[in-house]
Write a protein that holds these residues in place. Sequence first.
Motif, PDB file in Angstrom:
ATOM      1  N   ASP A 175       2.973   8.968   1.489  1.00  0.00           N
ATOM      2  CA  ASP A 175       3.980   8.598   2.406  1.00  0.00           C
ATOM      3  C   ASP A 175       3.051   8.184   3.779  1.00  0.00           C
ATOM      4  O   ASP A 175       2.041   9.104   3.977  1.00  0.00           O
ATOM      5  CB  ASP A 175       5.031   9.375   2.622  1.00  0.00           C
ATOM      6  CG  ASP A 175       6.315   8.723   3.417  1.00  0.00           C
ATOM      7  OD1 ASP A 175       6.544   7.563   3.457  1.00  0.00           O
ATOM      8  OD2 ASP A 175       7.078   9.423   3.888  1.00  0.00           O
ATOM      9  N   PRO A 176       3.244   7.284   4.391  1.00  0.00           N
ATOM     10  CA  PRO A 176       4.045   6.283   4.546  1.00  0.00           C
ATOM     11  C   PRO A 176       3.754   5.117   3.432  1.00  0.00           C
ATOM     12  O   PRO A 176       2.681   5.114   2.772  1.00  0.00           O
ATOM     13  CB  PRO A 176       4.111   5.443   5.909  1.00  0.00           C
ATOM     14  CG  PRO A 176       2.763   6.076   6.521  1.00  0.00           C
ATOM     15  CD  PRO A 176       2.377   7.305   5.787  1.00  0.00           C
ATOM     16  N   ILE A 177       4.446   3.902   3.467  1.00  0.00           N
ATOM     17  CA  ILE A 177       4.092   3.030   2.595  1.00  0.00           C
ATOM     18  C   ILE A 177       4.072   1.541   3.276  1.00  0.00           C
ATOM     19  O   ILE A 177       4.643   1.426   4.800  1.00  0.00           O
ATOM     20  CB  ILE A 177       5.211   2.735   1.535  1.00  0.00           C
ATOM     21  CG1 ILE A 177       6.384   2.455   2.169  1.00  0.00           C
ATOM     22  CG2 ILE A 177       5.173   3.925   0.524  1.00  0.00           C
ATOM     23  CD1 ILE A 177       7.597   1.967   1.076  1.00  0.00           C
ATOM     24  N   LYS A 188       0.864  -1.141  -0.243  1.00  0.00           N
ATOM     25  CA  LYS A 188       0.014  -0.237  -0.178  1.00  0.00           C
ATOM     26  C   LYS A 188       0.869   1.294   0.156  1.00  0.00           C
ATOM     27  O   LYS A 188       1.741   1.351   0.704  1.00  0.00           O
ATOM     28  CB  LYS A 188      -0.888  -0.023   1.344  1.00  0.00           C
ATOM     29  CG  LYS A 188      -1.834  -0.952   1.320  1.00  0.00           C
ATOM     30  CD  LYS A 188      -2.923  -0.512   2.741  1.00  0.00           C
ATOM     31  CE  LYS A 188      -3.710  -1.436   2.837  1.00  0.00           C
ATOM     32  NZ  LYS A 188      -3.309  -2.733   3.773  1.00  0.00           N
ATOM     33  N   ILE A 189       0.399   2.351  -0.485  1.00  0.00           N
ATOM     34  CA  ILE A 189       0.937   3.510  -0.359  1.00  0.00           C
ATOM     35  C   ILE A 189      -0.133   4.539   0.221  1.00  0.00           C
ATOM     36  O   ILE A 189      -1.216   4.596  -0.238  1.00  0.00           O
ATOM     37  CB  ILE A 189       1.316   4.251  -1.868  1.00  0.00           C
ATOM     38  CG1 ILE A 189       2.595   3.178  -2.342  1.00  0.00           C
ATOM     39  CG2 ILE A 189       1.910   5.530  -1.571  1.00  0.00           C
ATOM     40  CD1 ILE A 189       3.328   3.365  -3.574  1.00  0.00           C
ATOM     41  N   ALA A 190       0.164   5.369   1.200  1.00  0.00           N
ATOM     42  CA  ALA A 190      -0.748   6.162   1.860  1.00  0.00           C
ATOM     43  C   ALA A 190      -1.217   7.063   0.931  1.00  0.00           C
ATOM     44  O   ALA A 190      -0.436   7.595  -0.029  1.00  0.00           O
ATOM     45  CB  ALA A 190      -0.427   6.725   3.075  1.00  0.00           C
ATOM     46  N   PRO A 191      -2.429   7.488   0.847  1.00  0.00           N
ATOM     47  CA  PRO A 191      -3.034   8.637   0.019  1.00  0.00           C
ATOM     48  C   PRO A 191      -2.091   9.711  -0.344  1.00  0.00           C
ATOM     49  O   PRO A 191      -2.050  10.287  -1.336  1.00  0.00           O
ATOM     50  CB  PRO A 191      -4.455   9.030   0.619  1.00  0.00           C
ATOM     51  CG  PRO A 191      -4.947   8.035   1.312  1.00  0.00           C
ATOM     52  CD  PRO A 191      -3.523   7.197   1.725  1.00  0.00           C
ATOM     53  N   LEU A 192      -1.467  10.023   0.624  1.00  0.00           N
ATOM     54  CA  LEU A 192      -0.594  11.227   0.445  1.00  0.00           C
ATOM     55  C   LEU A 192       0.710  10.965   0.187  1.00  0.00           C
ATOM     56  O   LEU A 192       1.835  11.843   0.224  1.00  0.00           O
ATOM     57  CB  LEU A 192      -0.731  12.196   1.988  1.00  0.00           C
ATOM     58  CG  LEU A 192      -2.097  12.587   2.168  1.00  0.00           C
ATOM     59  CD1 LEU A 192      -2.113  13.380   3.571  1.00  0.00           C
ATOM     60  CD2 LEU A 192      -2.726  13.550   1.345  1.00  0.00           C
TER      61      LEU A 192
END
Lengths: 80, 718
Positions: A53-55, A47-51
């Motif tokens: 970062d983080p991952i 996953k990658i956070a919507p903003l």
Amino acid sequence: MTEKILKAKDLKRGMKARVVSINEEEDVCPRLLELGLFPGTEFQVVKIAPLGDPIEINLHGYKLCIRRSEAGCLRLVELD
Amino acid sequence: MLNSIDIPKAARALPQIALVGNPNAGKTSLFNALTGSRQKIGNYPGVTVEKIVGSLELEGQQHELIDVPGLYSLTAISTDEEVAIGALLESGQAPELVIYVLDASNLERNLFLFSQLAETSLNVIVALTLTDVVKREQGEIDLAALSSHLGCEVIPVVAYKETGISQLKDAMVRALADPRELELDVGFPQIVLESADRVVDQMNRWGVDLKRKDARCVLLDEHCTTGDRFREIPELWNVVEEERAKIFGHTVQAKTVDAQSRYAWAAKVKRDSYIAPTVPRKFTKSDRIDAVLTHRFFGLVFFLLLMYGVFQSIYTLAAPFMDLIDGGKTAFADFVSPMLAGAPAVQSLVVDGIIEGVGSVIIFLPQIMILFLFIAILEGTGYLARAAFLMDRLLGWCGLNGRAFIPLLSSFACAIPGVMAARVMPDQRSRLMTVLVAPLMSCSARLPVYMLLIGAVIEPRYGPIWAGFSLFLMHFIGLAVAIPVVLVLNKGIFKGKRLPFMMELPKYQWPRWKDVLLTVVSRAKVFLVTAGTIIFAMTVIIWALLYFPRGDEKAYKAQWVAQGHVAQGEEFDHFLEMRQREDSILGRFGRTIEPVFKPAGFDWRLTTAILAAFPAREVVVPAMGILFGTGADVDEESPSLQSSMNAAKWPDGRPLMTPWSAASLMVFFALCCQCMATLAAIKRETNSWKWAAFAFGYMTALAYVLSIAVYQIGSRFG
């Protein structure tokens, strides 16, 4: 299998990578070692956070969230 | 005799058993199942930040059970980890028995810490948790194989179903009766072990007794605590340094070798004791839920909608309960009041001071309980960790951390639990920053002011949609202001390392309703006990400051008559009461400093109400009730208070309450630290009045400057 050097900031969803080396003198890097990110460890970006970062990455049968900046002490290569 | 691992047993009344494990391994649930004293169970990694102690009876003998904060390794990188490790390894602290809580669904990572524990002299057995998750995913654990690899008993438990608890207790009895040190060989490289042997020989020659595993620990980690007793002795330390140079030269890194060896061992244990499902499932239910809830667009939309929904619910759901409490309070005051008619001062103390004080504490329970219901559900389902994941970038760039989300969200109900929840931050610096900005979050005690002003000024002019939106904005402003504050604190006041963000997203599950209920009830209790008493005391004090000295009624009557009114009826009574307040200690002080607050659009009444609210902002609505001549038995929805506020004028005839003076007043209350109890909590958490004073000072200054800005700029545009 082709391998190319990868930076933590360029990790994308679904990408697979292997740790080739780690600078264990940097701040939080000993903790990364303890969590299983040492040379030889392969992981996949889940996953990658919507903003951005983080991952979240998948390694050693579990999933871990880290910041890209804190993965900066890892030298990675991209796996196919 | 020097021997670092022979930890002297503590001189304590009861034998101690410690629950140790990775964050999220199910320690707290197991603790609850064992002690029966159920407390907070969360999905959020790191929820157990305090040393939680319970008592446990084994074969008629009382034992002390401690819930040690979650650990990833025995090398601390935060104060919390230091505390946890100290509880295990500090001399005199060692528990009689350690139950290592091993997450069956995450064997490798969980076995890393076990391998370190196995090298201490602690007496360890294993409780294997989350076997239900493994089973659901069609995997299987070979307990005999696992137990033989680990060298100790392994008891599977499912804590919330109480499965395996009695077997675990039996194992505890056996282990306590026959304490053993584990002999674990994780298979370090031969070169390291040979080196360790040489170090042991050399040390023995110097008269230092050292075990091979301690020598190995020092070789692979120069900070290993077993080296503490000779690190400062150059002759001895040289022995270690020389061997380190032999093994590693200048290229290979020692901690890497250590971690690699342990994970290689853990992988082997998993291979031998975990039977993987024949058809591995590619996507679990959690993955499918996360595809939406952590989606780059829908995830954020859901998050914002959820937060907005939470606050709209507080606005609407709490109202009927608050009306009920308020009605009860008024009825009780009306019942008591006539009995004391003979003694006006006592009557006023009881009605306006004591009953009002108790009422103004209880009135917040509905909001606090509704908000904590949401928080407990979010925590119980695992969404709170997602929220931290989603919000880390937003909070992280300025030096905070996604984990600050819990304390900050808690602060929206009350800054006191919020400040205390800042312990989830794994380092001192971020914790301090979180503590300092937590009171900026709009706590439920500010709600009555917003509701009063929105109800009196915004809603009649612009309708319910704008009223709801204003309420949302007021909750948002503290958050918006907190960001630059943290940035300044980060750059200007605190120096040092940024907090690492390393956490896991637990699998989604239905919340355990018992725990949700318990959270709600315990938060309500915390509020009543810690905040309630202070609020009550302050209400009585403020009553006194507004009641004394008693003015001359004849002079007031003369004033009233001189204005051409008849000296009788309700209006006359209100005038008398208002004049009394105006001439009270606080009223005079408010008048004196009215010019200070005039640029923000506040007259002496609003100024006095603000002053009255400094110890505890809860008292502001009754204070306004008195000051606007409608008596103290009003709440934020009283039509009488709303209409008399709307009727209030400046001496030159301009109306006092405009949308912008209302906005200015709300901004002031949103940002100002008008809460003694919060300051007390900050003092306790930071262990210094300095930070409490700092929080008070910067918040008051911000509130003053920004409310003036809102009023001055807003009034220019209409």
